[in-house]
Design a protein around this motif. Structure first.
Motif, short mmCIF file in Angstrom:
data_model
loop_
_atom_site.label_atom_id
_atom_site.label_comp_id
_atom_site.label_asym_id
_atom_site.label_seq_id
_atom_site.Cartn_x
_atom_site.Cartn_y
_atom_site.Cartn_z
N MET A 112 -49.22 -59.24 -7.49
CA MET A 112 -49.13 -58.11 -6.57
C MET A 112 -48.12 -57.08 -7.08
O MET A 112 -48.39 -55.87 -7.08
CB MET A 112 -48.72 -58.59 -5.17
CG MET A 112 -48.53 -57.47 -4.16
SD MET A 112 -47.94 -58.07 -2.56
CE MET A 112 -46.25 -58.55 -2.94
N ILE A 113 -46.96 -57.53 -7.51
CA ILE A 113 -45.93 -56.63 -8.03
C ILE A 113 -46.45 -55.88 -9.26
O ILE A 113 -46.23 -54.67 -9.43
CB ILE A 113 -44.64 -57.41 -8.37
CG1 ILE A 113 -44.06 -58.08 -7.12
CG2 ILE A 113 -43.62 -56.50 -9.02
CD1 ILE A 113 -43.68 -57.13 -6.02
N ARG A 114 -47.15 -56.60 -10.13
CA ARG A 114 -47.70 -55.98 -11.34
C ARG A 114 -48.67 -54.86 -10.99
O ARG A 114 -48.65 -53.79 -11.60
CB ARG A 114 -48.41 -57.05 -12.17
CG ARG A 114 -48.99 -56.59 -13.50
CD ARG A 114 -47.88 -56.30 -14.49
NE ARG A 114 -47.61 -54.87 -14.62
CZ ARG A 114 -46.57 -54.37 -15.25
NH1 ARG A 114 -45.68 -55.18 -15.79
NH2 ARG A 114 -46.39 -53.07 -15.34
N ALA A 115 -49.53 -55.09 -9.99
CA ALA A 115 -50.49 -54.07 -9.58
C ALA A 115 -49.79 -52.84 -9.01
O ALA A 115 -50.18 -51.70 -9.29
CB ALA A 115 -51.46 -54.65 -8.56
N LEU A 164 -48.56 -47.32 -9.22
CA LEU A 164 -47.60 -46.39 -8.61
C LEU A 164 -46.41 -46.03 -9.50
O LEU A 164 -45.64 -45.13 -9.13
CB LEU A 164 -47.07 -46.99 -7.30
CG LEU A 164 -48.11 -47.30 -6.22
CD1 LEU A 164 -47.45 -48.01 -5.05
CD2 LEU A 164 -48.80 -46.02 -5.75
N ALA A 165 -46.24 -46.69 -10.63
CA ALA A 165 -45.05 -46.44 -11.45
C ALA A 165 -45.44 -46.15 -12.89
O ALA A 165 -45.53 -47.07 -13.72
CB ALA A 165 -44.10 -47.64 -11.40
N ASP A 198 -38.52 -50.36 -9.82
CA ASP A 198 -37.46 -49.60 -9.15
C ASP A 198 -37.79 -48.12 -9.02
O ASP A 198 -37.16 -47.41 -8.22
CB ASP A 198 -36.14 -49.75 -9.91
CG ASP A 198 -35.58 -51.16 -9.81
OD1 ASP A 198 -36.13 -51.96 -9.03
OD2 ASP A 198 -34.61 -51.46 -10.52
N ASP A 199 -38.75 -47.63 -9.79
CA ASP A 199 -39.11 -46.21 -9.74
C ASP A 199 -40.21 -45.90 -8.73
O ASP A 199 -40.64 -44.76 -8.62
CB ASP A 199 -39.56 -45.74 -11.13
CG ASP A 199 -38.42 -45.74 -12.14
OD1 ASP A 199 -37.25 -45.66 -11.71
OD2 ASP A 199 -38.70 -45.85 -13.35
#
Length: 361
Positions: free
Chosen positions: A143-146, A151-152, A158-159
């Motif tokens: 999920m974090i990778r997606a 979005l980054a 952090d961005d």
């Protein structure tokens, strides 16, 4: 008077709506002068989105995403103004896999991250997320990778400024931490296809991820209640998005307006696929029981389940009756058929109503 029908799904054979309809069709013969109110409910797993929409309305928004094996699918989230209601099982669910595909060393929560990102880009800033029924045990890494991928552009979590503008409420009946003997891998990994070696590897991977995340953020949410939900997605939401975790059943009951019905309710019928001591650990029937106790006098709650163990403990907790609907000599494979499960529930409710009689309930 009201009669509330608040069945959870009987996983694999009968939805919440179907169970409510079966019970209603039987009881109307015995209580012709009462109003039947059916509340389709979920504790955060499969059926969360449908139940939430039935309770509060909203629009289902399609999202091109990926399933746990990274195959392209279309899933949905529910939009109500700037609020997005998300069911993790829609993109990361165990029901999306064949039994031979279950392998939490391979499955990923990437698709859930894509749904979150799409909802954020659509303007949603409040998120209510149902955790449950997942095929993954990746501690939310997918999920974090997606989120980073969508979005980054810099490639750094952090961005992602938009996340700091959002709030996240998690709905789950799971109280487990991320790691250890009560953690996501050890408790839930086997049902997702993990053998003993995989469980150890998954737990170690989650521990390393949590340690690295704690060094980065300066705090550690891995031991918090619900961190182990949905294969560690609960942890990722809390650690990376400052999410709060609540009982999924209580969130949905609140949204459905349970409290406004109770003062004029004769009794509540509820049920689930299997009832035992775990039912008292925050699952839908126990949440219902606690909510009805606040009424004066308390509203009786009758529990029907596909199978029942720890019956005396359930009765001692306050259920007015606890009944298993499956005949003792009926094979599980047959009992799991939808038509058989519905017939079993119909017979069990009719026998209960005949035994107690309208004036005794």
């Amino acid at each position: 008077m009201n009669i509330l029908l608040t069945f959870d799904s009987f996983k694999g054979c009968m939805s919440s709506d179907e169970a409510n309809a079966v019970a209603s069709s039987v009881l109307q013969r015995y209580f012709p002068n009462d109003d039947f109110i059916a509340l389709p409910l979920s504790d955060g797993g499969e059926g969360w989105l449908v139940a939430y929409q039935r309770a509060v309305g909203g629009q289902l928004i399609p999202v091109a995403t990926h399933d746990p094996m990274m195959r392209r699918i279309t899933a949905h989230y529910l939009r109500l103004g700037d609020t997005a209601v998300i069911e993790v099982a829609r993109a990361s669910g165990l029901s999306l896999l064949q039994s031979e595909e279950r392998n939490p060393m391979r499955t990923t929560s990437y698709g859930t991250g894509e749904i979150l990102a799409k909802a954020m880009l659509d303007g949603c800033r409040k998120f209510v997320v149902g955790l449950g029924g997942s095929a993954t045990s990746d501690a939310g890494i997918g999920m974090i990778r997606a989120l980073i991928d969508v979005l980054a552009p810099s490639g750094r979590f952090d961005d992602i400024d938009i996340i700091r503008q959002c709030s996240f409420t998690l709905g789950s009946d799971v109280t487990n931490p991320l790691c250890g003997e009560r953690g996501a891998a050890h408790v839930f990994g086997p049902q997702k296809g993990a053998d003993a070696a995989m469980v150890r590897a998954l737990d170690e991977r989650a521990r390393r991820f949590a340690e690295a995340s704690a060094r980065h953020f300066g705090y550690d949410r891995s031991r918090e209640t619900g961190a182990g939900a949905a294969g560690g997605l609960g942890y990722a939401f809390m650690e990376y998005m400052n999410a709060t975790c609540e009982s999924g059943a209580r969130l949905l009951l609140r949204a459905a307006g349970l409290s406004r019905f109770l003062p004029s309710t004769r009794f509540v019928l509820t049920g689930e696929g299997s009832s035992d001591a775990q039912t008292l650990m925050g699952k839908l029937p126990s949440v219902l029981l606690s909510e009805t106790r606040d009424c004066h006098p308390p509203v009786p709650v009758y529990l029907f389940a596909g199978c029942v163990s720890d019956r005396e403990r359930l009765l001692a907790a306050g259920f007015a009756e606890v009944r298993g609907i499956t005949p003792l000599d009926q094979p599980l494979v047959k009992a799991m058929r939808k038509d058989v499960a519905q017939r079993n529930l119909r017979v069990a409710v009719a026998e209960w109503a005949q035994h107690f009689g309208q004036t005794d309930i």
